[in-house]
Design an enzyme around this catalytic site. Structure first.
Site, mmCIF file in Angstrom:
data_model
loop_
_atom_site.group_PDB
_atom_site.id
_atom_site.type_symbol
_atom_site.label_atom_id
_atom_site.label_comp_id
_atom_site.label_asym_id
_atom_site.label_seq_id
_atom_site.Cartn_x
_atom_site.Cartn_y
_atom_site.Cartn_z
ATOM 1 N N TRP A 112 1.267 -0.228 -7.857
ATOM 2 C CA TRP A 112 2.421 -1.094 -8.169
ATOM 3 C C TRP A 112 2.011 -2.264 -9.019
ATOM 4 O O TRP A 112 2.703 -2.622 -9.980
ATOM 5 C CB TRP A 112 3.123 -1.518 -6.878
ATOM 6 N N ASP A 180 5.676 -9.555 -5.954
ATOM 7 C CA ASP A 180 6.410 -8.329 -5.652
ATOM 8 C C ASP A 180 6.255 -8.092 -4.155
ATOM 9 O O ASP A 180 5.173 -7.743 -3.679
ATOM 10 C CB ASP A 180 5.821 -7.159 -6.457
ATOM 11 N N LYS A 204 13.096 -0.658 1.242
ATOM 12 C CA LYS A 204 12.020 -0.507 2.221
ATOM 13 C C LYS A 204 12.298 -1.312 3.487
ATOM 14 O O LYS A 204 12.272 -0.766 4.567
ATOM 15 C CB LYS A 204 10.683 -0.890 1.602
#
Ligand code: PLP
Length: 368
Positions: A112, A180, A204
């Site tokens: 990511w 993030d 999530k």
């Protein structure tokens, strides 16, 4: 069977360790499905009313104010619900914060982080302040030299695929911090006001796919000299109270319900205790069973996504079958890492971790 029995049936049967989209509280699903059929007893579906009506407006307002409350944000920090997933933020952040000739510092901690780095390079210079590539992303960097002139430092607080997590946030790096938090947002208490930007895809920990939570310190905006398309300029979204265009109404509604659930549970502090309990139970069991191996350095293990392997691939397949028989889903590892990954997000009950660790013990006893 009718839908009520069906939901109870599923409740009893399935342990959902999916990495994302992932488990949400059952009561959120029940209420969200009612809203699709008949929203607030209006005889209308949530999906067929205008977003600027007195029916939907309060949903957006409540969702935003619940974020402020749960994260204890000050008045400099604005809350937005935007389209495009966390992946859009990979480019929207540098577009709004990084001038072409300036440098932004990034930490390279896995899949990511690397995606965020790739997009930032389209807008300015990127300096890799620290990387854990040499350990194949099984660690979190400890030493973090950041240029004092960097526009910001970007970190990925939880690497969902690698299974690592920043347990100590580098607040003292001397520049604004952008994070993030897609896979650990609201899973633990942090001083959220010390971040200048926090972004997270909702699917999530806080809702359904289709919406992004963006928390932004408004003082950091207005410093780049490029022209920013209207829909990508944070300032416009702030001015329009997150209603610049039609928001993803259903996803915002599900986020609002999930945030209400979290508040009822006692908020971030209360959920952190349960998350700690789940992670401790899982990792203690893992460490006690030599048949399973954990690639991630102990001090950097994620409390949200636990990654583990076995030496023998045939045994791995067999363990997956055992999980399947017990109604445990989402245990298979990410295709790029292999082995297993279990995600223990806010909505995953402790009972699911108890069931899984029990199964691991039985498996080790039989095959170890
Ligand atoms: C899932 C995830 C993303 C991507 O989110 P999308 O909403 O699919 O764009 C980004 N960062 C992290 C840490 C993630 O876990």
């Amino acid at each position: 069977m009718d839908s009520k029995t069906c939901i109870q049936y599923l409740c009893a049967m399935i342990h959902n360790f999916n990495a994302g989209p992932s488990i949400l509280p059952k009561e959120v699903f029940e209420e969200a499905s009612r809203a699709i059929l008949n929203f607030n007893d209006t005889g209308l579906s949530l999906l067929e009313i205008g977003h600027r009506t007195p029916l939907f407006q309060p949903v957006m307002e409540e969702a935003r104010s619940l974020v402020k409350e749960l994260m204890q944000l000050d008045n400099d920090h604005e809350v937005l619900f935007l389209h495009g997933g966390a992946t859009t933020q990979f480019m929207q952040v540098p577009m709004n914060l990084l001038n072409e000739n300036d440098v932004a510092a990034y930490t390279e901690t896995g899949t990511w982080a690397n995606k965020a780095i790739k997009e930032a390079k389209l807008f300015g210079h990127v300096e890799i302040a620290a990387s854990s590539k040499d350990s194949n992303y099984t660690t979190i960097p400890k030493d973090l030299p950041v240029s004092p002139t960097a526009a910001y430092l970007h970190i990925t607080t939880n690497e969902t695929i690698a299974g690592t997590q920043w347990h100590k946030i580098p607040f003292d790096c001397g520049v604004p911090i952008v994070a993030d938090m897609s896979s650990d947002i609201m899973s633990r208490v942090l001083d959220f006001n010390k971040f200048d930007v926090i972004y997270a895809g909702a699917q999530k920990n806080i809702g359904a796919a289709g919406v992004n939570l963006v928390v932004i310190n408004k003082n950091i905006l207005g410093k780049v000299n490029r022209s920013i398309p209207t829909i990508l300029d944070y300032k416009n979204h702030i001015k329009e109270a997150s209603m610049l265009n039609t928001p993803p109404v259903f996803a915002v509604y599900v986020a609002m319900l999930t945030l209400r659930w979290l508040k009822k549970k006692g908020g971030v502090e209360a959920i952190e205790k349960i998350n700690n309990e789940k992670a401790a139970l899982f990792y203690n069991t893992l460490d006690s069973l030599p048949i399973f191996k954990a690639p991630v350095a102990k001090e950097d293990r994620s409390k949200m996504n636990a990654v583990f392997v076995m030496d023998n691939e045939l045994l791995e397949k067999e363990f997956l079958d055992w999980c399947k028989n017990e109604g445990m889903v989402g245990v298979k590892g990410h295709r790029s890492v292999g082995g297993f990954r279990v995600s223990m997000y806010n909505a995953l009950p402790l009972e699911s971790v108890k069931a899984l660790t029990q199964l691991m013990k039985e498996f080790a006893l039989k095959k170890g």
